[in-house]
Enzyme design. Structure first.
Site, PDB file in Angstrom:
ATOM      1  N   HIS A  50      -4.820   4.443   2.974  1.00 53.54           N
ATOM      2  CA  HIS A  50      -5.168   5.592   3.723  1.00 53.54           C
ATOM      3  C   HIS A  50      -5.847   5.148   4.997  1.00 53.54           C
ATOM      4  CE1 HIS A  50      -6.215   9.794   5.246  1.00 53.54           C
ATOM      5  NE2 HIS A  50      -5.363  10.002   4.315  1.00 53.54           N
ATOM      6  N   ASP A  92      -1.697  11.627  -2.954  1.00 51.80           N
ATOM      7  CA  ASP A  92      -0.307  11.899  -3.187  1.00 51.80           C
ATOM      8  C   ASP A  92      -0.196  10.967  -4.711  1.00 51.80           C
ATOM      9  OD1 ASP A  92       0.697  11.327   0.114  1.00 51.80           O
ATOM     10  OD2 ASP A  92       1.254  12.933  -1.143  1.00 51.80           O
TER      11      ASP A  92
HETATM   12  C1  SDX Z   1      -0.691  11.065   3.303  1.00 51.53           C
HETATM   13  O1  SDX Z   1      -3.351  10.637   7.404  1.00 51.53           O
HETATM   14  C2  SDX Z   1      -3.391  11.646   6.694  1.00 51.53           C
HETATM   15  O2  SDX Z   1      -4.452  12.098   6.515  1.00 51.53           O
HETATM   16  C3  SDX Z   1      -2.391  11.498   5.627  1.00 51.53           C
HETATM   17  C4  SDX Z   1      -2.656  12.499   4.313  1.00 51.53           C
HETATM   18  C5  SDX Z   1      -2.628  13.822   4.743  1.00 51.53           C
HETATM   19  O3  SDX Z   1      -3.357  14.769   4.193  1.00 51.53           O
HETATM   20  O4  SDX Z   1      -1.922  14.267   5.705  1.00 51.53           O
HETATM   21  O5  SDX Z   1      -3.610  11.981   3.787  1.00 51.53           O
HETATM   22  C6  SDX Z   1      -1.477  12.372   3.756  1.00 51.53           C
HETATM   23  O6  SDX Z   1      -0.023  10.589   4.201  1.00 51.53           O
HETATM   24  C7  SDX Z   1      -1.460  10.260   2.393  1.00 51.53           C
HETATM   25  C8  SDX Z   1      -0.777   8.696   2.543  1.00 51.53           C
HETATM   26  C9  SDX Z   1       0.454   8.654   1.574  1.00 51.53           C
HETATM   27  N1  SDX Z   1       1.255   7.505   1.910  1.00 51.53           N
HETATM   28  C10 SDX Z   1       1.213   6.540   0.939  1.00 51.53           C
HETATM   29  O7  SDX Z   1       0.633   6.774  -0.178  1.00 51.53           O
HETATM   30  C11 SDX Z   1       1.980   5.306   1.353  1.00 51.53           C
HETATM   31  C12 SDX Z   1       1.354   3.907   0.848  1.00 51.53           C
HETATM   32  N2  SDX Z   1       0.165   3.874   1.703  1.00 51.53           N
HETATM   33  C13 SDX Z   1       0.499   2.986   2.873  1.00 51.53           C
HETATM   34  O8  SDX Z   1       1.539   3.064   3.382  1.00 51.53           O
HETATM   35  C14 SDX Z   1      -0.529   2.805   3.828  1.00 51.53           C
HETATM   36  O9  SDX Z   1      -1.976   3.170   3.150  1.00 51.53           O
HETATM   37  C15 SDX Z   1      -0.795   4.098   4.986  1.00 51.53           C
HETATM   38  C16 SDX Z   1       0.543   4.506   5.645  1.00 51.53           C
HETATM   39  C17 SDX Z   1      -1.174   5.290   4.193  1.00 51.53           C
HETATM   40  C18 SDX Z   1      -1.892   3.947   5.827  1.00 51.53           C
HETATM   41  O10 SDX Z   1      -1.336   2.771   6.578  1.00 51.53           O
HETATM   42  P1  SDX Z   1      -2.399   2.092   7.652  1.00 51.53           P
HETATM   43  O11 SDX Z   1      -3.591   2.798   8.183  1.00 51.53           O
HETATM   44  O12 SDX Z   1      -1.555   1.647   8.750  1.00 51.53           O
HETATM   45  O13 SDX Z   1      -2.820   0.915   7.194  1.00 51.53           O
HETATM   46  P2  SDX Z   1      -2.146  -0.800   7.252  1.00 51.53           P
HETATM   47  O14 SDX Z   1      -0.517  -0.506   6.835  1.00 51.53           O
HETATM   48  O15 SDX Z   1      -2.432  -1.095   8.609  1.00 51.53           O
HETATM   49  O16 SDX Z   1      -2.629  -1.706   6.142  1.00 51.53           O
HETATM   50  C19 SDX Z   1      -4.152  -2.237   6.091  1.00 51.53           C
HETATM   51  C20 SDX Z   1      -3.984  -3.267   5.005  1.00 51.53           C
HETATM   52  C21 SDX Z   1      -2.783  -4.090   5.079  1.00 51.53           C
HETATM   53  O17 SDX Z   1      -3.063  -5.433   4.389  1.00 51.53           O
HETATM   54  P3  SDX Z   1      -3.089  -6.616   5.372  1.00 51.53           P
HETATM   55  O18 SDX Z   1      -1.836  -6.787   6.224  1.00 51.53           O
HETATM   56  O19 SDX Z   1      -4.451  -6.366   6.365  1.00 51.53           O
HETATM   57  O20 SDX Z   1      -3.487  -7.737   4.391  1.00 51.53           O
HETATM   58  O21 SDX Z   1      -3.813  -2.745   3.703  1.00 51.53           O
HETATM   59  C22 SDX Z   1      -2.827  -2.925   3.176  1.00 51.53           C
HETATM   60  C23 SDX Z   1      -1.717  -3.453   4.208  1.00 51.53           C
HETATM   61  O22 SDX Z   1      -0.740  -4.477   3.428  1.00 51.53           O
HETATM   62  N3  SDX Z   1      -2.411  -1.685   2.467  1.00 51.53           N
HETATM   63  C24 SDX Z   1      -1.717  -1.495   1.356  1.00 51.53           C
HETATM   64  C25 SDX Z   1      -1.250  -0.127   0.960  1.00 51.53           C
HETATM   65  N4  SDX Z   1      -1.920   0.357   2.008  1.00 51.53           N
HETATM   66  C26 SDX Z   1      -2.597  -0.420   3.001  1.00 51.53           C
HETATM   67  N5  SDX Z   1      -1.395  -2.487   0.379  1.00 51.53           N
HETATM   68  C27 SDX Z   1      -0.823  -2.338  -0.739  1.00 51.53           C
HETATM   69  N6  SDX Z   1      -0.380  -0.686  -0.821  1.00 51.53           N
HETATM   70  C28 SDX Z   1      -0.713   0.199  -0.073  1.00 51.53           C
HETATM   71  N7  SDX Z   1      -0.558   1.402  -0.430  1.00 51.53           N
END
Ligand code: SDX
Length: 466
Positions: free
Chosen positions: A346, A403
């Site tokens: 998140h 989710d």
């Molecule tokens: C919702 O914003 C909100 O409030 C949203 C929400 C709401 O109520 O409206 O809460 C609802 O959208 C929840 C999120 C649902 N999405 C997912 O479950 C999809 C999977 N999650 C990721 O795509 C991610 O965590 C996000 C999109 C939710 C957040 O992305 P960020 O903040 O841009 O984080 P990032 O992509 O910059 O990741 C930071 C690090 C990375 O590792 P490094 O490159 O630093 O080594 O964390 C890792 C990412 O690879 N990472 C994950 C991960 N999420 C982040 N690694 C594995 N699995 C994941 N799900």
């Protein structure tokens, strides 16, 4: 309270005390308590990470403590003691309703649930073949049509166009009389029953918000029914918001426990700070476009798999993994490929998402009474949560988000995965409309900048010389 629904309240209160126990030592983030004095300084990362877009009194997310607050009320208390009707009123108006206010509000929502003309317009499209969120978005545009007709009275079709004009009639699918197609007849009896008051207000005021709060569930349910090969079901004015929504989705009146679980899920998804879909709604509203277009933009943004679309993706992931035994190798390989696992991570929460703390136990509530397929989904999800947290979750602060378990909760309520994200919109329309109305009080069109890193002073070369 029905002893089974009391069980649901106990689950919520237990999740609340666990959350408070586990995060009591986390530092309370300094959250704005005083009005902002623009211009302000904030450190901004890609994707506007850290940017403060506006001031708001509507809701607050403390990512380090894993707190979620709506208008000052803790989400666990609202789930334990409130209802979606109360919570959506709270988000819009800023305080919990008195009994009279709640009664008036419920009456309005019940009135606005009836969208016969809009549904008839919608059913003119191949909804069963459309992306559910695309159909929902179109439904909100058609809802706006009501105001458009109203705005141009002369534009309203004449009384002789029975199919499109008679908003009080309901196309009742009758037994085909030997023909392939259903024979529609209009049930005149309904006319006597429901004289729709003319829609008050214009397409951007509070009435339009109520219209959308009540209408988005009706459209979502109609889309779900058509995708199952059935006709839409008319609302039941005796049922609660959550109960009626489930009834219109499934064709069955829910048990008290099913109704309570859906109500808690709607409360949990109602608002969440400046998330992508809320921000999208506000950006559109800030141009003084109207609330229907603004909510349509929220629906479009929510449909993405990084946002609201993740709940459906989680089910596909769990089904692909297949069983708890397959989780470990799957997580290893996902980690190697740096795959984003749906339902985890998140932008704000670097602690356990409080919503997942409630949805998880609800997904597992009396799980043994479920079909084997659901039990397997739940056990696979549990094992996946454990493995992700152990492998890299805790270290990278990647926890289950809202989710992760919501899809199992909806599957247990008999809802198809293709409708999970529309259900998110059914709830979030409260946060979208509340924040749009709040922002419009001191509106300024959103217009950030981009850092131009391109070239300058390039000389034009004509086509022949290129
Ligand atoms: C919702 O914003 C909100 O409030 C949203 C929400 C709401 O109520 O409206 O809460 C609802 O959208 C929840 C999120 C649902 N999405 C997912 O479950 C999809 C999977 N999650 C990721 O795509 C991610 O965590 C996000 C999109 C939710 C957040 O992305 P960020 O903040 O841009 O984080 P990032 O992509 O910059 O990741 C930071 C690090 C990375 O590792 P490094 O490159 O630093 O080594 O964390 C890792 C990412 O690879 N990472 C994950 C991960 N999420 C982040 N690694 C594995 N699995 C994941 N799900």
């Amino acid at each position: 309270m029905h002893e089974d629904t009391q069980r649901i309240t106990d689950i919520i209160l237990k999740a609340a005390s666990k959350a408070r126990r586990e995060t009591r030592d986390e530092s309370k983030k300094q959250h704005a308590g005083k009005p902002l004095r623009w211009p302000i300084e904030c450190t901004i990362g890609p994707g506007l990470e850290g940017a403060i877009a506006c001031e708001s009194k509507i809701g607050y997310v403390d990512g380090s403590k894993g707190w979620l607050v709506y208008r000052g009320y803790d989400i666990f208390d609202l789930c334990a003691y409130s209802s979606y009707e109360e919570v959506s009123y709270l988000l819009l108006h800023g305080s919990l309703p008195t009994p009279e206010q709640l009664d008036d509000y419920k009456k309005k929502l019940i009135e606005y649930r009836y969208l016969n003309k809009t549904l008839r317009l919608l059913m003119g499209f191949p909804v069963e073949e459309m992306n559910a969120m695309g159909a929902l978005r179109m439904g909100t545009i058609l809802m706006r049509q009501e105001f458009t007709y109203k705005d141009q009275e002369s534009g309203r079709p004449g009384l002789d166009d029975a199919i499109s004009t008679d908003e009080d009639s309901i196309p009742m699918e009758t037994q085909p009389a030997g023909e392939k197609k259903a024979i529609y007849e209009f049930n005149a009896a309904r006319k006597a029953r429901r004289k729709r008051k003319k829609m008050r207000g214009d397409a951007s005021g509070l009435e339009a918000c109520y219209h959308l709060l009540a209408g988005v569930p009706t459209i979502t349910a109609a889309i779900s029914r058509v995708r199952q090969g059935h006709m839409a079901i008319e609302p039941d004015p005796k049922l609660s918001h959550a109960g009626n929504f489930l009834y219109m989705m499934t064709g069955k009146r829910p048990t008290p426990v099913q109704e309570r679980i859906m109500d808690v899920a709607l409360i949990l998804h109602a608002d969440h700070g400046m998330n992508a879909s809320t921000f999208a709604s506000m950006v559109v509203a800030s141009t003084l476009s109207d609330i229907y277009f603004s909510i349509g933009s929220g629906i479009a943004a929510l449909s993405g798999p990084l946002h609201g679309g993740a709940n459906e993706q989680v089910l596909h992931t769990l089904k692909k993994i297949g069983s708890p035994e397959n989780v470990s190798p799957w997580v290893q390989s996902a980690g190697k490929k740096k795959k984003k696992i749906s339902g985890f991570g998140h932008r704000v929460y670097k602690a356990y998402d409080p919503r997942a703390r409630v949805l998880g136990p609800l997904a597992g509530h009396r799980i043994r009474s479920c079909p084997e397929e659901i039990v397997n989904l739940y056990e696979t999800a549990n094992e996946l949560e454990k493995r992700v947290l152990r492998t890299f979750g805790r270290e990278k602060k990647i926890f289950p988000n809202v989710d992760f378990y919501s899809g199992i909760v909806y599957s247990r309520l008999g809802i198809d995965p293709s409708m999970f994200t529309p259900i998110f919109a059914v709830s979030r329309v409260a946060g979208w409309t509340a924040r749009v109305l709040e922002y419009l009080q001191k509106n300024r069109i959103f217009r950030p900048r981009a850092m131009y890193s391109g070239e300058f002073e390039r000389e034009y070369v004509s086509l022949e010389d290129r």
